[in-house]
Design an enzyme around this catalytic site. Sequence first.
Site, PDB file in Angstrom:
ATOM      1  N   LYS A 185       0.913  -1.296  -0.069  1.00  0.00           N
ATOM      2  CA  LYS A 185      -0.137   0.052  -0.040  1.00  0.00           C
ATOM      3  C   LYS A 185       0.713   1.345  -0.049  1.00  0.00           C
ATOM      4  O   LYS A 185       1.530   1.802   1.066  1.00  0.00           O
ATOM      5  CB  LYS A 185      -1.132  -0.110   1.123  1.00  0.00           C
ATOM      6  CG  LYS A 185      -2.292   0.926   0.822  1.00  0.00           C
ATOM      7  CD  LYS A 185      -2.720   1.697   2.028  1.00  0.00           C
ATOM      8  CE  LYS A 185      -1.719   2.636   2.566  1.00  0.00           C
ATOM      9  NZ  LYS A 185      -1.800   3.934   1.902  1.00  0.00           N
ATOM     10  N   GLU A 261      10.439   1.414  10.053  1.00  0.00           N
ATOM     11  CA  GLU A 261      11.484   2.460   9.889  1.00  0.00           C
ATOM     12  C   GLU A 261      10.713   4.031  10.077  1.00  0.00           C
ATOM     13  O   GLU A 261       9.777   4.194   9.236  1.00  0.00           O
ATOM     14  CB  GLU A 261      12.071   2.359   8.392  1.00  0.00           C
ATOM     15  CG  GLU A 261      12.866   1.050   8.153  1.00  0.00           C
ATOM     16  CD  GLU A 261      13.592   0.806   6.890  1.00  0.00           C
ATOM     17  OE1 GLU A 261      13.305   1.819   5.737  1.00  0.00           O
ATOM     18  OE2 GLU A 261      14.261  -0.079   6.770  1.00  0.00           O
ATOM     19  N   CYS A 295      13.690  11.061   5.974  1.00  0.00           N
ATOM     20  CA  CYS A 295      13.601  10.660   7.216  1.00  0.00           C
ATOM     21  C   CYS A 295      15.025  10.823   7.809  1.00  0.00           C
ATOM     22  O   CYS A 295      15.287  11.023   9.147  1.00  0.00           O
ATOM     23  CB  CYS A 295      13.116   9.127   7.580  1.00  0.00           C
ATOM     24  SG  CYS A 295      14.220   8.247   6.663  1.00  0.00           S
ATOM     25  N   GLU A 397       9.827  16.561  15.136  1.00  0.00           N
ATOM     26  CA  GLU A 397      10.189  16.180  13.554  1.00  0.00           C
ATOM     27  C   GLU A 397       9.209  17.182  12.950  1.00  0.00           C
ATOM     28  O   GLU A 397       8.073  17.105  13.138  1.00  0.00           O
ATOM     29  CB  GLU A 397       9.795  14.577  13.366  1.00  0.00           C
ATOM     30  CG  GLU A 397      10.327  14.530  11.756  1.00  0.00           C
ATOM     31  CD  GLU A 397      10.003  12.853  11.300  1.00  0.00           C
ATOM     32  OE1 GLU A 397       8.728  12.652  11.550  1.00  0.00           O
ATOM     33  OE2 GLU A 397      10.646  12.430  10.651  1.00  0.00           O
TER      34      GLU A 397
HETATM   35  N1  LIG Z   1      13.052   5.829   8.929  1.00  0.00           N
HETATM   36  C1  LIG Z   1      12.874   5.700   7.670  1.00  0.00           C
HETATM   37  O1  LIG Z   1      13.342   4.948   6.842  1.00  0.00           O
HETATM   38  C2  LIG Z   1      11.911   6.670   7.066  1.00  0.00           C
HETATM   39  C3  LIG Z   1      11.812   6.721   5.582  1.00  0.00           C
HETATM   40  C4  LIG Z   1      10.887   7.817   4.999  1.00  0.00           C
HETATM   41  C5  LIG Z   1       9.900   8.529   5.792  1.00  0.00           C
HETATM   42  N2  LIG Z   1       9.892   8.138   7.230  1.00  0.00           N
HETATM   43  C6  LIG Z   1       8.949   8.901   8.075  1.00  0.00           C
HETATM   44  O2  LIG Z   1       7.772   8.978   7.343  1.00  0.00           O
HETATM   45  C7  LIG Z   1       7.124  10.107   7.681  1.00  0.00           C
HETATM   46  C8  LIG Z   1       6.334  10.710   6.578  1.00  0.00           C
HETATM   47  O3  LIG Z   1       5.677  10.042   5.909  1.00  0.00           O
HETATM   48  P1  LIG Z   1       4.036   9.931   5.833  1.00  0.00           P
HETATM   49  O4  LIG Z   1       3.481  11.144   6.250  1.00  0.00           O
HETATM   50  O5  LIG Z   1       3.430   9.313   4.581  1.00  0.00           O
HETATM   51  O6  LIG Z   1       3.928   8.980   7.217  1.00  0.00           O
HETATM   52  P2  LIG Z   1       2.478   8.356   7.684  1.00  0.00           P
HETATM   53  O7  LIG Z   1       2.957   7.538   8.759  1.00  0.00           O
HETATM   54  O8  LIG Z   1       1.326   9.357   7.832  1.00  0.00           O
HETATM   55  O9  LIG Z   1       2.047   7.281   6.264  1.00  0.00           O
HETATM   56  C9  LIG Z   1       2.896   6.273   5.976  1.00  0.00           C
HETATM   57  C10 LIG Z   1       1.869   5.072   5.254  1.00  0.00           C
HETATM   58  O10 LIG Z   1       1.160   4.618   6.340  1.00  0.00           O
HETATM   59  C11 LIG Z   1      -0.033   4.601   6.011  1.00  0.00           C
HETATM   60  N3  LIG Z   1      -0.968   4.726   7.171  1.00  0.00           N
HETATM   61  C12 LIG Z   1      -1.280   5.816   8.018  1.00  0.00           C
HETATM   62  N4  LIG Z   1      -1.930   5.458   8.841  1.00  0.00           N
HETATM   63  C13 LIG Z   1      -2.215   3.884   8.664  1.00  0.00           C
HETATM   64  C14 LIG Z   1      -2.964   3.196   9.873  1.00  0.00           C
HETATM   65  N5  LIG Z   1      -3.515   3.420  10.997  1.00  0.00           N
HETATM   66  N6  LIG Z   1      -2.611   1.822   9.345  1.00  0.00           N
HETATM   67  C15 LIG Z   1      -1.933   1.361   8.515  1.00  0.00           C
HETATM   68  N7  LIG Z   1      -1.364   2.480   7.528  1.00  0.00           N
HETATM   69  C16 LIG Z   1      -1.513   3.556   7.672  1.00  0.00           C
HETATM   70  C17 LIG Z   1      -0.269   5.991   4.968  1.00  0.00           C
HETATM   71  O11 LIG Z   1      -1.361   5.692   4.347  1.00  0.00           O
HETATM   72  C18 LIG Z   1       1.032   5.733   4.222  1.00  0.00           C
HETATM   73  O12 LIG Z   1       0.825   4.631   3.154  1.00  0.00           O
HETATM   74  C19 LIG Z   1       7.919  11.064   8.465  1.00  0.00           C
HETATM   75  O13 LIG Z   1       7.722  10.814  10.042  1.00  0.00           O
HETATM   76  C20 LIG Z   1       9.428  10.480   8.388  1.00  0.00           C
HETATM   77  O14 LIG Z   1      10.295  10.559   9.322  1.00  0.00           O
HETATM   78  C21 LIG Z   1      10.767   7.398   7.834  1.00  0.00           C
HETATM   79  O1  LIG Z   2      13.250   9.026   4.017  1.00  0.00           O
HETATM   80  C1  LIG Z   2      13.941   8.007   4.279  1.00  0.00           C
HETATM   81  C2  LIG Z   2      14.715   7.318   3.482  1.00  0.00           C
HETATM   82  C3  LIG Z   2      15.142   6.161   3.667  1.00  0.00           C
HETATM   83  C4  LIG Z   2      16.024   5.453   2.906  1.00  0.00           C
HETATM   84  C5  LIG Z   2      16.385   4.159   2.874  1.00  0.00           C
HETATM   85  O2  LIG Z   2      15.371   3.404   3.317  1.00  0.00           O
HETATM   86  C6  LIG Z   2      17.435   3.663   1.925  1.00  0.00           C
HETATM   87  O3  LIG Z   2      18.083   4.371   1.627  1.00  0.00           O
HETATM   88  O4  LIG Z   2      17.321   2.326   2.022  1.00  0.00           O
END
Ligand SMILES: NC(=O)c1ccc[n+]([C@@H]2O[C@H](COP(=O)([O-])OP(=O)(O)OC[C@H]3O[C@@H](n4cnc5c(N)ncnc54)[C@H](O)[C@@H]3O)[C@@H](O)[C@H]2O)c1
Ligand SMILES: O=C/C=C/C=C(\O)C(=O)O
Length: 494
Positions: A185, A261, A295, A397
């Site tokens: 998804k 992640e 992230c 964040e």
């Molecule tokens: N650590 C990492 O590797 C990494 C990488 C990229 C982004 N991020 C984090 O992602 C965030 C930004 O992305 P975002 O706003 O799309 O995140 P989000 O958590 O709002 O959404 C991520 C995904 O989860 C789904 N989702 C939301 N609520 C859900 C639920 N209750 N059950 C199942 N699925 C659900 C969303 O539809 C989307 O597909 C930031 O906090 C960023 O730090 C982390």
């Molecule tokens: O926004 C987060 C970026 C994550 C990066 C990776 O998961 C990667 O480089 O494999």
Amino acid sequence: MTGRAASGGPQPLRNFVGGEFVGGKQTFAKASPVTGEVLFEVAEADGATVDAAVDAARAALRGPWGRMDERERAAVLRRVADELERRFDDLVVAEVADTGKAISQARTLDIPRGAANFRAFAEIVASTPNESFTTATAGGGRALNYSVRKPVGVVAIIVPWNLPLLLLTWKVAPALACGNAVVVKPSEETPSSATLLAEVFAAAGVPDGVFNLVHGFGPDSAGEFLTRHPGVDAITFTGESATGTAIMRAAADGVKAVSFELGGKNAGLVFADADLDAAVAGSVRSSFTNGGQVCLCTERIYVQRPVFEEFTERLAARAADLAFGWPSDEATVNMPLISAAHRAKVLGHYDLARAEGATVLTGGGVPSFGDARDGGAYVQPTVLTGLPATARTNREEIFGPVCHVAPFDDEEEAYALANDSEYGLAATVWTRDVGRAHRAGLRLDAGIVWVNTWFLRDLRTPFGGVKASGIGREGGRHSLDFYSELTNVCVELS
Ligand SMILES: NC(=O)c1ccc[n+]([C@@H]2O[C@H](COP(=O)([O-])OP(=O)(O)OC[C@H]3O[C@@H](n4cnc5c(N)ncnc54)[C@H](O)[C@@H]3O)[C@@H](O)[C@H]2O)c1
Ligand SMILES: O=C/C=C/C=C(\O)C(=O)O
């Protein structure tokens, strides 16, 4: 911003279930981050569509896919990479339209990493050995223990909007390398590249049901239907820490394995002995790449006092200079935020920083273009200073093109400041002192420590966060460990 719509346009983007593209009763609109105009409609997967996707994945495990060995699956992954490269330009266009990111970045980072993820895990799965031990028996003989890897089963993959294809394939590739079938998804904000990826799988001859795609939102939509589904064996998720909490609750019922992640509030440490040109250029990248929507981006920079003023001035000047342009212009660096809703959140943080008493060295507002981009979700790259470590600006964040810069006096204080966070994803250190470079790796509470670089990736290395930044590690054999079950076979030999 996306929202649910009563009916779709002529051709909404569709779900992909059991090798077929399928629509849905309800659609939602996807808007351009660049102009705010609606780009297209997307078919939202309802509960029945998610059920069908999980069933199709289960059926695929019983078919030819379930009988392939590692080398055969590795060959399939290489075909997927070839086909993905054949669709390179389509994927660039899709990713740029959904996110507004600069075309040069999509061409050099996002889409190449999509293909690289498949090639890397084709190699890794074919070359990673399993354990074996000989064991003494009570009767004075020997037993041989060895472990074999088996698929976990049906894996749910839920990913965010910032690096859509990169983050999706980072999980799909190892999941398939290990012989699982997946239901993915993508974010409701970025449905396009995942839909093209379904076409890539079909063209590469991957058996039906191995890769299934459901579109929709989180709560009370495809995301929640998937994470609560009893037919899902494991969930891998990238996104916000708060969403991770919700998913973990949903996963508790079936005792499903999770790999998370999550968010970050990453620190950068600039020591006085650093190559300052490199530290400035590196910090511009680490704070402002992808509009700060990575992230791994640095939102807190701590600079040793003798170079604090020079570093901060140069960083602010460079931030103010980053080129705004249409995403299709080669020179463009900045990009809009993903949506009007996310822009409101980031601008709220800019206001909060001012209310907390920050000095805004550059940015802090919205650029004005005098054209259609004024309807988009742009904000200015922003450099702040003057706040204590306790300020919310330094703790929460923001996920935008913004960093706060503060001074420190010695190495101990630098580690204490960097570690003073609920998060622990990545830290970046700029120093020429080789001993300090290695000490930083030991002292910083982060899953990833980069020294004199940022976001330099080797896909064999462990990737993930500590504290609220995640659970588990992916990358190399760590991905194999999450996406497979090990069975230990013990054979008494005499
Ligand atoms: N650590 C990492 O590797 C990494 C990488 C990229 C982004 N991020 C984090 O992602 C965030 C930004 O992305 P975002 O706003 O799309 O995140 P989000 O958590 O709002 O959404 C991520 C995904 O989860 C789904 N989702 C939301 N609520 C859900 C639920 N209750 N059950 C199942 N699925 C659900 C969303 O539809 C989307 O597909 C930031 O906090 C960023 O730090 C982390
Ligand atoms: O926004 C987060 C970026 C994550 C990066 C990776 O998961 C990667 O480089 O494999």
